[in-house]
Scaffold this motif. Sequence first.
Motif, PDB file in Angstrom:
ATOM      1  N   VAL A  96       0.862  -1.176   0.000  1.00 20.54           N
ATOM      2  CA  VAL A  96       0.000   0.000   0.000  1.00 20.54           C
ATOM      3  C   VAL A  96       0.902   1.230   0.000  1.00 20.54           C
ATOM      4  O   VAL A  96       1.821   1.348   0.802  1.00 20.54           O
ATOM      5  CB  VAL A  96      -0.909   0.011   1.261  1.00 20.54           C
ATOM      6  CG1 VAL A  96      -1.789   1.252   1.272  1.00 20.54           C
ATOM      7  CG2 VAL A  96      -1.755  -1.247   1.299  1.00 20.54           C
ATOM      8  N   ILE A  97       0.660   2.116  -0.957  1.00 22.45           N
ATOM      9  CA  ILE A  97       1.483   3.315  -1.029  1.00 22.45           C
ATOM     10  C   ILE A  97       0.837   4.488  -0.285  1.00 22.45           C
ATOM     11  O   ILE A  97      -0.293   4.371   0.192  1.00 22.45           O
ATOM     12  CB  ILE A  97       1.822   3.704  -2.497  1.00 22.45           C
ATOM     13  CG1 ILE A  97       0.548   3.848  -3.339  1.00 22.45           C
ATOM     14  CG2 ILE A  97       2.762   2.686  -3.104  1.00 22.45           C
ATOM     15  CD1 ILE A  97       0.797   4.409  -4.726  1.00 22.45           C
ATOM     16  N   GLU A  98       1.538   5.589  -0.225  1.00 22.60           N
ATOM     17  CA  GLU A  98       1.151   6.740   0.605  1.00 22.60           C
ATOM     18  C   GLU A  98      -0.302   7.185   0.425  1.00 22.60           C
ATOM     19  O   GLU A  98      -0.968   7.532   1.392  1.00 22.60           O
ATOM     20  CB  GLU A  98       2.072   7.925   0.312  1.00 22.60           C
ATOM     21  CG  GLU A  98       3.449   7.730   0.934  1.00 22.60           C
ATOM     22  CD  GLU A  98       4.514   8.556   0.223  1.00 22.60           C
ATOM     23  OE1 GLU A  98       4.141   9.548  -0.421  1.00 22.60           O
ATOM     24  OE2 GLU A  98       5.693   8.182   0.304  1.00 22.60           O
ATOM     25  N   ASP A  99      -0.776   7.192  -0.811  1.00 28.07           N
ATOM     26  CA  ASP A  99      -2.148   7.656  -1.014  1.00 28.07           C
ATOM     27  C   ASP A  99      -3.203   6.564  -0.768  1.00 28.07           C
ATOM     28  O   ASP A  99      -4.380   6.754  -1.053  1.00 28.07           O
ATOM     29  CB  ASP A  99      -2.316   8.284  -2.397  1.00 28.07           C
ATOM     30  CG  ASP A  99      -2.121   7.265  -3.529  1.00 28.07           C
ATOM     31  OD1 ASP A  99      -1.961   6.058  -3.237  1.00 28.07           O
ATOM     32  OD2 ASP A  99      -2.133   7.678  -4.690  1.00 28.07           O
ATOM     33  N   GLY A 100      -2.756   5.417  -0.250  1.00 25.86           N
ATOM     34  CA  GLY A 100      -3.710   4.382   0.134  1.00 25.86           C
ATOM     35  C   GLY A 100      -3.987   3.342  -0.934  1.00 25.86           C
ATOM     36  O   GLY A 100      -4.707   2.383  -0.702  1.00 25.86           O
ATOM     37  N   ARG A 101      -3.405   3.541  -2.118  1.00 25.84           N
ATOM     38  CA  ARG A 101      -3.638   2.579  -3.185  1.00 25.84           C
ATOM     39  C   ARG A 101      -2.817   1.319  -2.967  1.00 25.84           C
ATOM     40  O   ARG A 101      -1.686   1.380  -2.495  1.00 25.84           O
ATOM     41  CB  ARG A 101      -3.265   3.184  -4.543  1.00 25.84           C
ATOM     42  CG  ARG A 101      -4.339   4.086  -5.115  1.00 25.84           C
ATOM     43  CD  ARG A 101      -3.953   4.486  -6.514  1.00 25.84           C
ATOM     44  NE  ARG A 101      -2.650   5.171  -6.536  1.00 25.84           N
ATOM     45  CZ  ARG A 101      -1.775   5.063  -7.543  1.00 25.84           C
ATOM     46  NH1 ARG A 101      -2.046   4.305  -8.570  1.00 25.84           N
ATOM     47  NH2 ARG A 101      -0.645   5.732  -7.511  1.00 25.84           N
ATOM     48  N   LYS A 102      -3.418   0.182  -3.333  1.00 27.63           N
ATOM     49  CA  LYS A 102      -2.683  -1.074  -3.311  1.00 27.63           C
ATOM     50  C   LYS A 102      -2.037  -1.241  -4.667  1.00 27.63           C
ATOM     51  O   LYS A 102      -2.712  -1.209  -5.686  1.00 27.63           O
ATOM     52  CB  LYS A 102      -3.649  -2.233  -3.063  1.00 27.63           C
ATOM     53  CG  LYS A 102      -3.764  -2.610  -1.607  1.00 27.63           C
ATOM     54  CD  LYS A 102      -4.596  -3.870  -1.467  1.00 27.63           C
ATOM     55  CE  LYS A 102      -5.059  -4.001  -0.023  1.00 27.63           C
ATOM     56  NZ  LYS A 102      -6.193  -4.919   0.099  1.00 27.63           N
TER      57      LYS A 102
END
Length: 115
Positions: A96-102
Amino acid sequence: MKLAKHKSLRYFKIKKDDKVMVIAGKEKGKIGTVLKVDRERHRVIVEKVNVVKRHMKPSQYAPEGGILEKEAPIDISNVMLICNKCAQPTRVGKKVIEDGRKVRFCKKCNEIIDE
Ligand SMILES: [Zn+2]
């Protein structure tokens, strides 16, 4: 049960339009684009891989009959994703990256595969 679920998660890492390399079976070493993923049967259809010839009966449109070439599905565990950053066949991780996307990432170069 838990183990089976975990194992099947691996298969979700290959998607349509991914570039993959065949790592096992008679088509080993071939590279192609994933045309279709069948998650239920754990199979993929890869462009120009495992092409089978089918003889067609003569029809209105092809009075002579003919041979139709079509890709047959192969087991999804026989392919490996080719990273579009380092261009190598690689294992895929998910994070999961910073903006919440997997997103999927390459375990070789750590670059994110999905943009
Ligand atoms: Zn990579």
